[in-house]
Motif scaffolding. Structure first.
Motif: not given
Lengths: 347, 224
Positions: A4-11, A73-77, A80-82
């Motif tokens: 679920l979280l990966n999905r929002t992450m991709k956007r 930004l990407m690495i941070g995302f 953080l997401n994890r």
């Protein structure tokens, strides 16, 4: 399937990418403007060649910097997401593990851990309610099966015993004897239907949980041996091709019922002087007997789907077969091909 | 021979009593848990028929009580519950046999006969009926001391008839006895005729009187 979280992450990533790419010309335009303004202010003149060189330098640096920030930004995302996902979804994963370990047979109510996240807490509450309800229904059904068995079988036993006594009466005529035998036959059928219905309920309630490794080849051979009296009686030829050493996991009683019902069916509905084919391989059991017209595909495995007054069956045999197959995720199938009814079970 | 029938359904208890009465069996009845416990603790029986669901308590408790007092009574559980758990539990506690309701009375009589025989005769287990002699351990039959070779099914049939002497046995009861659940899945009783015909022929050829009578065309009776 994605989390679920990966999905929002991709956007988010796509959006960040677009913004950064669009920012490249904006940066370039702004820096160029600023640069020219400074040159004009200090009255510095550039040759055309130097101006071109500087433009390329600016474009290169702006693009490189944008890329760098994008990467940051990407690495941070991702990091953080994890972290968020691990912490945020912890109660969910715990509840999931509880549900996975839950087994209706063992009757242990599930207790979920307390969580201060409202959504999860609500989910847990609903799950607890659902499971408690299921346990109650399961127990009620089990009790019903036992009670029905007792309540029905006692009157059946009385009728049976009275018929047996009636038979001992001194002055019975042939006709009276025949009447008693007819009643006996009907009674035997009711008894069988009752027994099979109870069995169906029990299988549906998953009351045959224990599994063992069963030598299917051996079991099939000994079952055929038992039935040979009946097949010889009708002059039927049993043509068998049984692969040796086929084993399956399951409850022995259920597997016996499955074999018995399939074989009984084949013997019962085959006219005398015919051949029944029985093939067992690693993946499939396959029983074929000759017939003239196809049975109704969708009715075959249904309860009382094929009962008619001129068949001695209970109309529950194949339904039991299917229930047992469902229980072990096997596939039961029926087809009519080359003037043969073919029943198969795929393991 | 004393038999105790522990059964709360009076109609069924009465039928069992009536069927068993003409043999040398003396039947007593208990209709609830209390009565059953009283009778079992005070008297000895050759065989006890025990229903598991009784008013006032579980029949298995009675069985435990019998075993605790080290009584030698044979016990046959007659229950409506056809659950394997109960069967295993009953046999483990020490019941001699388990019969699921509904059953044919001749089947019950045959089981009682076999339980009593096992309890009473110990190692010498020979039934003599005039010129007919049956050795139950060796599973052999002689007529006027001449051996008669019977198949397992024929031997089984002979015992079934003998434990139901002078009683009419219907072909449905015979079919169920011979092959249990399998038999009643088929409509044909032909295979019974074959076994009976062979048994009759082997016995008469060996010089045995014809005790096995065919009645009403299709029922049978061992008359002696």
């Amino acid at each position: 399937m994605s989390k679920l979280l990966n999905r929002t992450m991709k956007r988010f990533m796509v959006y960040a990418g677009i913004v950064l790419v669009l920012s490249i010309p904006v940066y370039y335009y702004m820096i160029n403007l600023l640069w020219r303004h400074e040159l004009n202010e200090h009255h510095i003149e550039l040759t055309a060649a130097a101006g071109r060189e500087d433009r390329y330098l600016i474009i290169g640096i702006v693009t490189g910097l944008t890329m760098l920030f994008f990467l940051l930004l990407m690495i941070g995302f991702i990091l953080l997401n994890r972290r968020i996902s691990r912490r945020l979804w912890q109660p969910f994963h715990k509840s999931l593990a509880h549900i996975r370990n839950f087994n209706l047979d063992q009757q242990q109510p599930v207790v979920f851990e307390h969580t201060d996240i409202e959504e999860f807490s609500e989910l847990n509450k609903s799950l607890e309610k659902l499971i408690a309800g299921n346990i109650t229904v399961y127990n009620q059904q089990k009790e019903f099966a036992d009670n029905a068995s007792h309540e029905l079988q006692t009157p059946l036993a009385i009728i049976q015993s009275k018929l047996d006594l009636l038979l001992q009466t001194k002055v019975l005529t042939n006709e009276q004897y025949d009447l008693i035998e007819e009643a006996n036959k009907a009674l035997a059928r009711v008894t069988r239907i009752n027994k099979n219905l109870l069995l169906l309920t029990k299988i549906e309630n998953s009351q045959f949980m224990d599994r063992e490794t069963i030598d299917l080849s051996g079991l099939l051979k000994s079952t055929l041996q038992i039935f040979s009296v009946f097949s010889e009686n009708k002059q039927l030829l049993l043509q068998t091709d049984i692969a040796p050493g086929v084993t399956i996991e399951g409850n022995k009683i259920l597997i016996e019922i499955l074999l018995n019902n399939l074989i009984t069916n084949a013997i019962r509905y085959t006219p005398a002087d015919n051949t029944i084919e029985i093939v067992l391989t690693d993946q499939c059991l396959h029983i074929a007997n000759p017939g003239t017209t196809s049975l109704q595909q969708e009715q075959v495995f249904k309860r009382f789907g094929s009962t008619s007054s001129d068949t001695p069956g209970t109309g529950l045999g194949l339904s039991l077969v299917q229930q047992i197959c469902n229980r072990y995720q096997w596939r039961s199938a029926y087809e009519f091909a080359n003037e043969r009814h073919v029943f198969s079970v795929r393991f | 021979m004393k038999i105790l029938i522990i059964e709360d359904e009076p109609a069924l208890a009465k039928s069992i009593g009536a069927y068993l009465a003409d043999e040398n069996y003396l039947c007593e009845f208990a209709a609830n848990f209390g009565q059953a416990i009283d009778k079992v603790s005070v008297y000895d029986y050759d065989c006890i028929l025990l229903d598991l669901m009784l008013p006032g308590g579980d029949g298995l408790k009675i069985l435990e009580e019998i075993k605790q007092q080290h009584k030698q009574d044979g016990v046959i559980i007659i229950s409506a519950k056809n659950s394997l758990d109960d069967k295993i539990k009953g046999l483990q506690i020490g019941a001699d046999d388990y019969l699921t309701k509904p059953f044919h009375l001749p089947e019950l009589a045959a089981r009682i006969y076999s339980v009593i025989r096992r309890k009473q005769f110990g190692n010498v287990n020979i039934i003599e009926l005039n010129e007919l002699k049956i050795n139950l351990l060796a599973k052999s039959v002689t007529v006027n001391d001449q051996p008669v070779v019977l198949t397992k099914k024929e031997f089984d049939l002979l015992l079934y008839f003998i434990s139901n002497k002078n009683k009419v046995i219907s072909k449905s009861a015979l079919a169920e006895h011979l092959s249990g659940d399998v038999a009643d899945m088929f409509d044909s009783y032909d295979f019974i005729y074959v076994h009976i015909k062979n048994l009759k022929k082997k016995l008469t050829e060996a010089g045995c009187d014809n005790y096995l009578k065919t009645l009403y065309g299709t029922g049978y009776k061992w008359e002696i």
